[in-house]
Design an enzyme around this catalytic site. Structure first.
Site, PDB file in Angstrom:
ATOM      1  N   ASP A  41     -36.955  22.214   1.112  1.00 42.98           N
ATOM      2  CA  ASP A  41     -37.526  21.366   0.063  1.00 42.98           C
ATOM      3  C   ASP A  41     -38.933  20.890   0.399  1.00 42.98           C
ATOM      4  O   ASP A  41     -39.412  21.050   1.529  1.00 42.98           O
ATOM      5  CB  ASP A  41     -36.611  20.154  -0.205  1.00 42.98           C
ATOM      6  CG  ASP A  41     -36.104  19.500   1.086  1.00 42.98           C
ATOM      7  OD1 ASP A  41     -36.736  19.711   2.142  1.00 42.98           O
ATOM      8  OD2 ASP A  41     -35.096  18.778   1.042  1.00 42.98           O
ATOM      9  N   ASP A  72     -26.466   9.382   0.815  1.00 41.73           N
ATOM     10  CA  ASP A  72     -25.771   9.520  -0.471  1.00 41.73           C
ATOM     11  C   ASP A  72     -25.095  10.887  -0.599  1.00 41.73           C
ATOM     12  O   ASP A  72     -24.622  11.256  -1.668  1.00 41.73           O
ATOM     13  CB  ASP A  72     -26.760   9.302  -1.643  1.00 41.73           C
ATOM     14  CG  ASP A  72     -27.904  10.317  -1.638  1.00 41.73           C
ATOM     15  OD1 ASP A  72     -27.968  11.167  -0.719  1.00 41.73           O
ATOM     16  OD2 ASP A  72     -28.741  10.260  -2.567  1.00 41.73           O
ATOM     17  N   GLU A  80     -29.415  15.744  -5.105  1.00 42.43           N
ATOM     18  CA  GLU A  80     -28.912  14.369  -5.178  1.00 42.43           C
ATOM     19  C   GLU A  80     -27.598  14.308  -5.962  1.00 42.43           C
ATOM     20  O   GLU A  80     -27.296  15.216  -6.743  1.00 42.43           O
ATOM     21  CB  GLU A  80     -29.958  13.483  -5.867  1.00 42.43           C
ATOM     22  CG  GLU A  80     -31.284  13.375  -5.120  1.00 42.43           C
ATOM     23  CD  GLU A  80     -31.233  12.429  -3.921  1.00 42.43           C
ATOM     24  OE1 GLU A  80     -30.139  12.209  -3.363  1.00 42.43           O
ATOM     25  OE2 GLU A  80     -32.296  11.916  -3.540  1.00 42.43           O
TER      26      GLU A  80
END
Ligand code: PGA
Length: 237
Positions: A67, A136, A143
């Protein structure tokens, strides 16, 4: 799934580096998928050490990174291109032309995603993909959300990710709000996946990811379905 629990960050890094080194020795022109963040730094340091000792040769290795932040180019010391150059590429004999990071400055992120996935395909896919895990449950910058996203794509970063990553910036306001990330398809297509996690704070999310329900609300949980997943963790106090 193979799980290796180590006592220290140094041991975790050593075990992870061993797997990457084995891949490079086995197939000198292998394609390694690389990650950024604080977790893999020790792994990269160990690989550099073996390179300096003449035990590893990166000259034919190809790499793809997971990324990149939107809006940053490789000149920015907060970009992931800069991170990779600084922690690994500039310290070993890899051919920089064979290292790939998504272009965070691409005018058309969708086209950039398509280009990146086509590039991975043209390299013959990823032999071994290194992953960290976010608090998370994100991997790369995938995400939590309503669905797993397959291709490389642009994402809005979760507020908890912005907060966690603000330690690398002057303030949370300086953290880019978007990134381009390899999707779950690219990650799951890697022939081998190596997930590394460090610190007691990562234990809860790691347990959820590995043993909880498979759900896009915990993106890393999809790894339970990967046929060749190795987890190396130093998360016990
Ligand atoms: P960290 O980040 O290695 O800095 O904890 C991991 C991640 O967010 O993927």
């Amino acid at each position: 799934m193979k799980v290796i629990c180590t006592k220290t960050y140094e041991e975790m890094s050593y075990e992870a580096a061993k797997l990457l080194a084995a891949q490079i020795v086995l197939r000198p022109n292998c394609v390694i998928g690389l990650a950024t963040g604080s977790t893999p730094i020790g792994t990269y340091d160990q690989l550099v050490k073996w390179y300096e000792e003449g035990r590893l040769d990166f000259s034919a290795v190809r790499s793809v990174n997971l990324d990149e932040y939107c809006g940053l180019d490789g000149e920015s010391d907060q970009s992931y291109r800069w991170f990779m150059d600084h922690h690994l590429f500039d310290r070993v004999n890899i051919n920089k032309a064979n290292t790939n990071v998504p272009n965070g400055k691409a005018a058309d992120p969708e086209a950039e995603g398509e280009r990146y996935d086509a590039l991975i395909q043209s390299l013959g896919g990823v032999d071994i993909q290194v992953l960290g895990i976010g608090y998370d449950g994100h991997i790369g910058f995938n995400e939590p959300g309503p669905a797993f996203v397959k291709p490389t794509h642009m994402v809005d970063l979760d507020p908890s990710t912005i907060e966690a990553n603000s330690r690398f910036f002057a303030s949370a306001d300086d953290v880019p709000r978007q990134a381009i990330t390899m999707g779950m398809g690219g990650i799951m297509s890697a022939r081998k996946v190596l997930l590394i996690a460090n610190g007691a704070g990562k234990k809860e999310i790691l347990m959820k990811a590995l043993y909880g329900p498979i759900t896009p609300e915990v993106p890393a949980s999809l790894l339970q379905l990967h046929p060749d997943l190795t987890v190396i963790s130093a998360v016990d106090e």
